[in-house]
Design a protein around this motif. Structure first.
Motif, short mmCIF file in Angstrom:
data_model
loop_
_atom_site.label_atom_id
_atom_site.label_comp_id
_atom_site.label_asym_id
_atom_site.label_seq_id
_atom_site.Cartn_x
_atom_site.Cartn_y
_atom_site.Cartn_z
N ASN A 47 -30.97 30.28 70.45
CA ASN A 47 -31.87 31.60 71.03
C ASN A 47 -32.28 32.31 71.51
OD1 ASN A 47 -33.52 28.52 71.67
ND2 ASN A 47 -31.99 27.89 72.46
N VAL A 48 -32.55 33.22 70.18
CA VAL A 48 -32.12 34.95 70.59
C VAL A 48 -33.32 35.25 70.36
CG1 VAL A 48 -31.20 37.28 69.69
CG2 VAL A 48 -30.14 35.28 69.89
N SER A 49 -33.59 36.16 71.99
CA SER A 49 -35.19 37.04 71.90
C SER A 49 -34.86 37.99 73.13
CB SER A 49 -36.17 35.48 72.63
OG SER A 49 -37.25 36.09 73.00
N ASN A 50 -36.05 38.51 72.68
CA ASN A 50 -35.80 40.33 73.60
C ASN A 50 -37.49 40.27 73.47
OD1 ASN A 50 -33.98 40.87 70.65
ND2 ASN A 50 -33.67 41.81 72.74
N PHE A 51 -37.61 41.17 74.87
CA PHE A 51 -39.17 41.89 75.41
C PHE A 51 -39.42 42.39 74.37
CE2 PHE A 51 -37.42 40.39 79.31
CZ PHE A 51 -38.62 39.25 79.83
N PHE A 52 -41.01 42.71 74.11
CA PHE A 52 -41.55 42.86 72.64
C PHE A 52 -41.08 43.72 71.38
CE2 PHE A 52 -43.00 44.32 77.07
CZ PHE A 52 -44.60 43.92 77.09
N ARG A 53 -39.99 41.82 70.92
CA ARG A 53 -39.44 41.81 69.64
C ARG A 53 -40.77 42.80 68.97
NH1 ARG A 53 -35.66 37.11 67.96
NH2 ARG A 53 -34.81 37.91 66.22
N GLU A 54 -39.94 43.36 68.23
CA GLU A 54 -41.29 43.77 66.68
C GLU A 54 -42.09 44.31 67.12
OE1 GLU A 54 -41.43 40.71 63.10
OE2 GLU A 54 -39.72 39.79 64.25
N SER A 55 -42.17 45.45 67.51
CA SER A 55 -43.13 45.87 68.45
C SER A 55 -44.43 46.48 67.41
CB SER A 55 -42.67 47.47 69.28
OG SER A 55 -42.48 48.68 67.86
N HIS A 56 -44.32 46.07 66.46
CA HIS A 56 -45.96 46.57 65.81
C HIS A 56 -46.97 45.38 66.27
CE1 HIS A 56 -43.27 44.75 63.00
NE2 HIS A 56 -44.03 43.31 62.36
N HIS A 57 -46.34 44.21 66.50
CA HIS A 57 -47.04 43.22 66.53
C HIS A 57 -47.99 43.31 67.43
CE1 HIS A 57 -44.59 39.98 63.93
NE2 HIS A 57 -45.75 40.52 63.19
N PHE A 58 -47.28 44.17 68.81
CA PHE A 58 -48.12 44.86 70.44
C PHE A 58 -48.71 45.31 70.09
CE2 PHE A 58 -44.82 41.85 71.27
CZ PHE A 58 -44.87 40.39 71.89
N GLY A 82 -38.42 33.00 76.85
CA GLY A 82 -39.84 33.34 77.39
C GLY A 82 -40.08 34.93 77.10
N GLN A 83 -39.14 35.58 76.89
CA GLN A 83 -39.50 36.97 76.66
C GLN A 83 -40.79 37.14 75.92
OE1 GLN A 83 -36.54 35.49 76.17
NE2 GLN A 83 -35.22 37.49 76.55
N GLU A 84 -41.03 36.45 74.79
CA GLU A 84 -42.58 36.61 73.73
C GLU A 84 -43.38 36.19 74.80
OE1 GLU A 84 -42.70 35.69 70.11
OE2 GLU A 84 -43.74 34.31 70.66
N PRO A 85 -44.06 35.00 75.36
CA PRO A 85 -44.98 35.19 75.98
C PRO A 85 -45.24 35.72 77.59
CG PRO A 85 -43.49 33.14 76.19
CD PRO A 85 -43.34 33.53 74.86
N TYR A 86 -43.87 36.20 77.77
CA TYR A 86 -44.00 36.76 79.20
C TYR A 86 -44.77 38.82 78.44
CZ TYR A 86 -41.72 34.21 82.19
OH TYR A 86 -41.82 32.78 83.11
N SER A 87 -44.45 38.98 77.50
CA SER A 87 -44.52 40.25 76.67
C SER A 87 -45.82 39.78 76.33
CB SER A 87 -43.70 40.45 75.14
OG SER A 87 -42.28 40.76 75.38
N ILE A 88 -46.40 39.16 76.12
CA ILE A 88 -48.14 39.35 75.45
C ILE A 88 -49.19 38.69 76.82
CG2 ILE A 88 -49.76 36.75 74.28
CD1 ILE A 88 -47.08 35.65 72.90
N ALA A 89 -47.99 38.33 77.72
CA ALA A 89 -48.73 37.78 79.23
C ALA A 89 -49.33 39.51 80.05
CB ALA A 89 -48.52 37.68 79.89
N MET A 90 -47.79 40.63 80.04
CA MET A 90 -47.81 41.97 80.03
C MET A 90 -49.05 43.28 79.34
SD MET A 90 -44.04 42.57 81.05
CE MET A 90 -42.62 41.51 81.98
#
Length: 278
Positions: free
Chosen positions: A71-82, A113-121
Motif C-alpha cells: 500500500n504505497v500512495s502519494n498525494f497527487f501521484r502522476e500529476s498529469h492525471h490531475f 486515501g491520498q488519491e481520493p483526497y487529491s481528487i476531492a481537493m
C-alpha cells in the motif's frame, strides 16, 4: 517455507484477490507471512496454510491478503492525471452538476486515501460549493486496514509534502507539535468521499455509473487474463464521455474489445454519443 507452502499461499492470493506471485517473490511472501505466524503463534508455514485453507481460517485469508499487498500512495501521484482532471474534465462536469446532474468519481484501489483526497481537493479548489451539488467520490480498497487509515484522513509531514502549499493551507489542519505533529484532512474534503471495502474480482454492489474512474497501479499485480476480464467491467460502469485513468506502467491491451480510446498518457475515454474526445 517449502515450495508447497508457497504454492498454497500463492493459490489463495490468486483465487481471492487476483494477486500473482511468481517464484522469485517467494522471499517477500515468506517475510510477510512470517509476521502472521508470530502474531498467531503458529510454528510452521504448513500449519498456517492448513489454517487459512480451513473454514476457521476464512477471516485470516483477508488478513493474509492485506499483509501481502503493498500500500504505497502519494498525494497527487502522476500529476498529469490531475492536470487533465482540472483542465479537461471538471469544467464540464461542474457545469452539469450546477444544472442538477448527478456526478460520480471512483478511486478504485484507494490505499490509505491520498488519491481520493487529491481528487476531492482538486474538485473543491475549482468548486468551493461542491458540497451543495450532487457530486460524490467513491473510494474502495480490498484491504480493510487501509480503509480505516483513509477514513481517518490523518497524515504526517512527510506524506503531505506532495500537496501544493496553497492546498495544504486550504484543506489540512495542523494537529499537535514537535514529533507528534500531524495533519488532518479537513471535514469539507472528507465529506465528499465514501470509503468502502471492495474486492475488484468480486461482485460490485454499485448503483449508477461513473464519470471518472481512477484505477492506478492496481492491475499490475494481476495476470493478463484477469486484466482482460476487469477492463470491460470498468467500461460497463463508465458513462459515455467518461474517463479511466490507469497507472504509469499499465495499458489497456490491444486484445481488449472495449470502447475506450487513448486520450492522454495512461488516460482513456469512453466516447460520447458524438464519438468525440473532449
Amino acid at each position: 517455507m517449502s515450495d508447497a507452502d508457497f504454492k498454497a499461499i500463492s493459490d489463495i492470493a490468486y483465487s481471492e484477490a487476483g494477486l500473482v506471485f511468481p517464484p522469485e517473490k517467494a522471499p517477500l511472501v515468506q517475510s510477510r507471512i512470517t509476521r502472521r505466524l508470530r502474531q498467531l503463534k503458529i510454528t510452521t508455514f504448513s500449519d498456517y496454510t492448513a489454517f487459512v485453507n480451513s473454514e476457521q481460517g476464512l477471516t485470516e485469508r483477508k488478513v493474509m491478503i492485506s499483509s501481502l499487498t503493498t500500500n504505497v500512495s502519494n498525494f497527487f501521484r502522476e500529476s498529469h492525471h490531475f492536470d487533465i482532471l482540472r483542465e479537461d474534465i471538471l469544467p464540464n462536469l461542474l457545469s452539469r452538476a450546477r444544472a442538477g446532474d448527478r456526478i460520480r468519481l471512483w478511486s478504485a484501489g484507494c490505499s490509505t486515501g491520498q488519491e481520493p483526497y487529491s481528487i476531492a481537493m482538486t474538485l473543491l479548489d475549482m468548486a468551493p460549493d461542491a458540497s451543495t451539488l450532487d457530486v460524490k467520490i467513491l473510494a474502495t480498497d480490498i484491504d480493510p486496514n487501509v480503509i480505516v487509515t483513509a477514513k481517518r484522513g490523518y497524515y504526517d509531514e512527510r506524506a503531505i509534502c506532495d500537496i501544493d502549499e496553497a492546498l495544504q493551507k486550504k484543506y489540512t489542519e495542523t494537529v499537535g507539535n514537535g514529533r507528534k505533529r500531524g495533519f488532518q484532512i479537513k471535514e469539507c474534503v472528507r465529506n465528499l468521499i465514501s470509503f468502502r471495502e471492495l474486492n475488484l474480482l468480486s461482485e460490485w454492489p454499485i448503483s449508477g455509473i461513473f464519470d471518472v474512474i481512477f484505477c492506478r497501479n492496481v492491475v499490475i499485480y494481476f495476470d493478463e487474463m484477469t486484466q482482460l476480464s476487469l477492463w470491460p467491467r470498468f467500461e460497463a460502469v463508465t458513462a459515455p464521455g467518461g474517463w479511466l485513468f490507469v497507472g504509469h506502467s499499465e495499458r489497456l491491451s490491444d486484445r481488449l474489445d472495449t470502447e475506450f480510446i487513448a486520450a492522454g498518457p495512461t488516460a482513456y475515454q469512453r466516447p460520447s454519443p458524438a464519438n468525440t474526445i473532449i
